[in-house]
Design an enzyme around this catalytic site. Structure first.
Site, PDB file in Angstrom:
ATOM      1  N   ASP A 231       0.827  -1.173   0.068  1.00 19.43           N
ATOM      2  CA  ASP A 231       0.088   0.035  -0.001  1.00 19.43           C
ATOM      3  C   ASP A 231       0.801   1.287  -0.099  1.00 19.43           C
ATOM      4  O   ASP A 231       2.010   1.308   0.247  1.00 19.43           O
ATOM      5  CB  ASP A 231      -0.974   0.026   1.093  1.00 19.43           C
ATOM      6  CG  ASP A 231      -1.945  -1.080   1.115  1.00 19.43           C
ATOM      7  OD1 ASP A 231      -2.570  -1.482   0.155  1.00 19.43           O
ATOM      8  OD2 ASP A 231      -2.073  -1.948   2.241  1.00 19.43           O
TER       9      ASP A 231
ATOM     10  N   TYR B 133       7.476 -10.033   6.796  1.00 19.39           N
ATOM     11  CA  TYR B 133       7.388  -8.627   7.001  1.00 19.39           C
ATOM     12  C   TYR B 133       7.979  -8.301   8.541  1.00 19.39           C
ATOM     13  O   TYR B 133       7.890  -8.769   9.307  1.00 19.39           O
ATOM     14  CB  TYR B 133       5.960  -8.223   6.901  1.00 19.39           C
ATOM     15  CG  TYR B 133       5.400  -8.013   5.544  1.00 19.39           C
ATOM     16  CD1 TYR B 133       5.054  -6.807   4.747  1.00 19.39           C
ATOM     17  CD2 TYR B 133       4.644  -9.121   4.876  1.00 19.39           C
ATOM     18  CE1 TYR B 133       4.430  -6.723   3.514  1.00 19.39           C
ATOM     19  CE2 TYR B 133       4.141  -8.885   3.636  1.00 19.39           C
ATOM     20  CZ  TYR B 133       3.907  -7.761   2.953  1.00 19.39           C
ATOM     21  OH  TYR B 133       3.515  -7.691   1.626  1.00 19.39           O
TER      22      TYR B 133
END
Length: 241
Positions: A51, A109
């Site tokens: 994003d 992540y």
């Protein structure tokens, strides 16, 4: 030839990974550069979409080129044309059937939180939470997230399936910086940011660690956790084994 590339980027400079009309995106920048090198239109397929504001050290993508060029030559050519906020770590020739998204086996992540004094210099590179958290409770809560689950309570938007597997969650504290590392199969829209938000909710003392299990079991958001900002999130690694 089909190439696989590893890409690092400062996400604060872009409107996310995915191509958007009239917006500066990672995919758009890569495709513009590759089209110049290839002399004909190139479309890339990423390992996943990050994003707006999310960073990467090892995003992956594949594409096909008609031009005859070496792996090193392609890396040099791309980096010479790309903005300094995007860097190609390496290029690799792969089988024609390889797919950067569908062949992924594991992703890592990391989410970076500043627990100390406000850091104006790195504000776009971490979450300036600027308060203490009970990391012991957060670690205890994170254990419920491990294994195979439906993560519907932590995913934004509709999907056919919310199922995935998280192999490992680690907490690394260095001075006033807390880094939470997630290793798993697939991560969906806002999933990491929502899980971090839920763990912070526990770390604030607002809920018991078992509230994580409750949300997994009921497949819905049962406590008022926040979606943490994108700027603290990093795609660290995409593995194909």
């Amino acid at each position: 030839m089909r190439f696989l590339v590893s890409i690092s980027y400062d996400g604060s400079q872009y409107y996310g990974f995915e191509r958007q009309p009239g917006k500066k995106t990672i995919q758009g920048e890569l495709e513009n550069v590759l089209t110049k090198i290839n002399k004909t239109k190139v479309i890339i397929k990423g390992a996943g979409r990050t994003d707006r504001g999310v960073h990467a050290y090892d995003q992956k993508a594949h594409f096909d080129l008609n031009v005859d060029i070496s792996e090193l030559g392609l890396k040099k050519a791309m980096n010479s044309l790309l903005d300094s906020s995007i860097h190609i770590n390496y290029c690799k020739i792969v089988d024609k059937n390889f797919h950067a998204r569908f062949d992924v086996k594991e992703k890592v992540y990391e989410y970076v939180i500043n627990l100390g004094e406000y850091d104006a210099i790195h504000d776009k590179l971490l979450y300036n939470y600027n308060k203490k958290l009970n990391i012991r409770l957060m670690h205890k809560a994170s254990r419920y997230l491990l294994g195979m689950h439906s993560y519907e309570a932590f995913v934004s938007g509709d999907r056919e399936s919310f199922n995935s597997m998280i192999y490992k969650i680690s907490f690394i504290k260095k001075n006033d910086t807390l880094t939470i590392r997630f290793k798993g199969k697939s991560f969906y829209r806002y999933m990491v940011r929502n899980m971090v938000g839920a763990l912070i909710y526990v770390g604030q003392g607002k809920g018991n660690p078992s509230c994580i299990k409750e949300m997994l079991d009921e497949r819905k958001k049962t406590v008022n956790y926040i979606t943490v900002p994108a700027n603290g999130l990093y795609l660290m690694k995409v593995e194909y084994w």
